[in-house]
Design an enzyme around this catalytic site. Structure first.
Site, PDB file in Angstrom:
ATOM      1  N   LYS A 167       0.860  -1.186   0.000  1.00 28.52           N
ATOM      2  CA  LYS A 167       0.000   0.000   0.000  1.00 28.52           C
ATOM      3  C   LYS A 167       0.888   1.226   0.000  1.00 28.52           C
ATOM      4  O   LYS A 167       2.015   1.187   0.506  1.00 28.52           O
ATOM      5  CB  LYS A 167      -0.873   0.032   1.259  1.00 28.52           C
ATOM      6  CG  LYS A 167      -2.138   0.820   1.082  1.00 28.52           C
ATOM      7  CD  LYS A 167      -3.257  -0.068   0.566  1.00 28.52           C
ATOM      8  CE  LYS A 167      -4.483   0.698   0.201  1.00 28.52           C
ATOM      9  NZ  LYS A 167      -5.602  -0.214  -0.075  1.00 28.52           N
TER      10      LYS A 167
ATOM     11  N   ASP B   5      -7.049   4.147  -4.464  1.00 31.75           N
ATOM     12  CA  ASP B   5      -7.710   4.012  -3.155  1.00 31.75           C
ATOM     13  C   ASP B   5      -8.361   5.391  -2.921  1.00 31.75           C
ATOM     14  O   ASP B   5      -8.578   6.129  -3.891  1.00 31.75           O
ATOM     15  CB  ASP B   5      -6.692   3.636  -2.063  1.00 31.75           C
ATOM     16  CG  ASP B   5      -7.350   3.111  -0.783  1.00 31.75           C
ATOM     17  OD1 ASP B   5      -7.694   1.929  -0.727  1.00 31.75           O
ATOM     18  OD2 ASP B   5      -7.541   3.899   0.169  1.00 31.75           O
TER      19      ASP B   5
HETATM   20  N1  GLU Z   1      -7.349   0.049  -2.820  1.00 33.34           N
HETATM   21  C1  GLU Z   1      -8.116  -1.133  -3.128  1.00 33.34           C
HETATM   22  C2  GLU Z   1      -8.139  -2.057  -1.935  1.00 33.34           C
HETATM   23  O1  GLU Z   1      -8.200  -1.576  -0.809  1.00 33.34           O
HETATM   24  C3  GLU Z   1      -7.686  -1.797  -4.423  1.00 33.34           C
HETATM   25  C4  GLU Z   1      -6.257  -2.143  -4.534  1.00 33.34           C
HETATM   26  C5  GLU Z   1      -5.844  -2.670  -5.912  1.00 33.34           C
HETATM   27  O2  GLU Z   1      -6.672  -2.769  -6.807  1.00 33.34           O
HETATM   28  O3  GLU Z   1      -4.663  -2.989  -6.042  1.00 33.34           O
HETATM   29  O4  GLU Z   1      -8.171  -3.251  -2.027  1.00 33.34           O
END
Ligand code: GLU
Length: 447
Positions: A126, A166
């Site tokens: 992340k 996100d």
């Molecule tokens: N931010 C999204 C999550 O919390 C998607 C992440 C992604 O697609 O890599 O899963």
């Protein structure tokens, strides 16, 4: 058992004392996974969870950019590469003033389990920045994204780490980030997901988190011979996840009563139908306005300033805004108003105390790492299409998403069913997510 969990958490607290959200996420996992480890010799005595709470790598960097007034702005950028045992790091980027190490480590930690649950080969990561996109011009957003990528590009790659969106990072930002990555590397690869359809994106990716959450809730409701038909539904948030969760609820015959943003929530007793939802999508995605502006078009609705929607009577609640948006008092209100199902679209929206209330009342409760995994799962499908240099149809991707959500539900039943038949989806998701990653880590040795 309590002592073992406490001893573990004491070590984690000692190392990460200043990171409350990260500790909250670790605690929830430790309480369900440590008893499982103790019962299974292959995991016991190997400090496997202690290895999993330590990021493989945490990168922090300066992001300097010039605003429209010619002022030099300085923000902080991050990428947490949490675990790559089952695949390259994968997870979104969050641009929000609250972003710090604690928030991103909690998100990265959750992502490891979530990605494992999707059945696809993705590790967890992340990243993001404390940059606040609110009120910025398109040019400022572009300059910030370009500056951010001018450092991040050296740490990521289509076989190393694949960021996505996100909170605060949608298709506009992914476009600017991709443009700078491609320029610096001089290669066109699937290094980011959530791309536009004409340049490597996947159909259904924008819808996937919201749709997936509703597909998951549908699976939970089926275990009680229930469905969305005729049910009243509270949705919080009004971003990508909330919008498409609401859309799918409507398609399945439910009635959406609320949506929200950081300024408060709207309650429309007549229901937010498809036409009203289209108005909200334009308001939020194109005009980038506030949810209270809904009342200018639909004056019969109510706007509650600075509040969350959990006091409105409903059958089903879908928290799709942000972490810790639903507390113990909210959970009690939902239960006393007859709510039978809570399915998280956001990451960790319910506090630990709220989850305890849901479990005590034995209602259906799905943690985000299971119920919102449809977003990253479809990112995984985007990566597959990029590797194949091929695009699947809308129907093909949607069917795969449904199948993945159903498989995640099955995994939760496998590890989360109590003796009395009640399903603890938190335990189910945590153990199922853990087993796959732990097995891979054990196979690869102490690295
Ligand atoms: N931010 C999204 C999550 O919390 C998607 C992440 C992604 O697609 O890599 O899963």
């Amino acid at each position: 058992m309590k002592n073992k969990i406490k001893a573990f958490l004491d070590i984690v607290k000692q190392r990460n004392g200043e990171e409350p959200e990260f500790l909250q996420a670790v605690e929830e996992v430790a309480e369900t996974v440590i008893p499982y480890i103790v019962e299974h010799d292959i995991y016991y005595g190997k400090n496997i969870l202690l290895r999993m709470v330590e990021p493989e790598r945490a990168i922090m960097f300066r992001v300097c950019w010039v605003d429209d007034d010619g002022e030099i702005q300085v923000n902080r950028g991050y990428r947490i590469q949490m675990n790559s045992a089952i695949g390259p790091y994968k997870g979104g980027l969050r641009f929000h003033p609250t972003v710090n190490m604690s928030i991103l480590k909690f998100l990265a930690f959750e992502q490891v389990f979530k990605n494992s649950l999707t059945t696809l080969p993705m590790g967890g990561g992340k990243g993001g920045s404390d940059f606040d996109p609110k009120g910025k011009s398109d040019n400022e957003i572009m300059r910030f994204c370009h500056a951010f990528m001018s450092e991040l590009f050296r740490h990521i790659g289509s076989n190393t780490d694949i960021p996505a969106g996100d909170i605060g990072v949608g298709s506009r930002e992914i476009g600017f980030l991709f443009g700078m990555y491609k320029k610096l590397r001089n290669e066109f690869t699937g290094v980011l997901t959530g791309k536009g359809i004409s340049w490597g994106g996947s159909l259904i990716r924008p819808e996937a988190t919201g749709y997936g959450n509703v597909y998951f809730a549908q699976k939970m409701l089926e275990t009680k011979n229930e469905s969305f038909k005729g049910k009243t539904v509270l949705v919080s948030g009004s971003g990508n996840v909330a919008q498409y969760a609401a859309e799918k609820v409507l398609q399945l015959g439910g009635k959406v009563l609320t949506l929200s943003d950081s300024s408060g929530y709207i309650y429309d007793e007549d229901g937010i139908d498809a036409e009203k939802l289209a108005f909200i999508m334009t308001l939020k995605n194109v005009k980038r306005g506030r949810i209270s502006e809904y009342l200018e078009r639909y004056p019969e609705a109510i706007f509650e300033k600075g509040k969350t929607p959990w006091g409105v009577k409903c059958d089903i609640a879908l928290p799709c805004a942000t972490q810790n948006e639903l507390n113990e008092a909210d959970a009690k209100l939902l239960i006393s108003n007859g709510c039978i199902c809570v399915s998280e679209g956001a990451n960790m929206p319910s506090t630990k105390e709220a989850i305890a209330i849901f479990h005590k009342a034995k209602i259906l409760f799905a943690p985000g790492k299971a119920s919102n995994a449809g977003g990253v799962a479809t990112s995984g499908l985007e990566m597959t299409q990029n590797s194949l240099r091929f695009n699947w149809t809308r129907e093909e991707v949607d069917n795969k998403l449904k199948e993945i959500m159903s498989d995640i539900h099955k995994s939760c039943l496998k590890y989360g069913t109590d003796k009395d038949g009640y399903v603890d989806y938190v335990r189910g998701a945590n153990i199922a997510g853990f087993v796959k990653v732990a097995d891979a880590m054990l196979a690869q040795g102490i690295v």
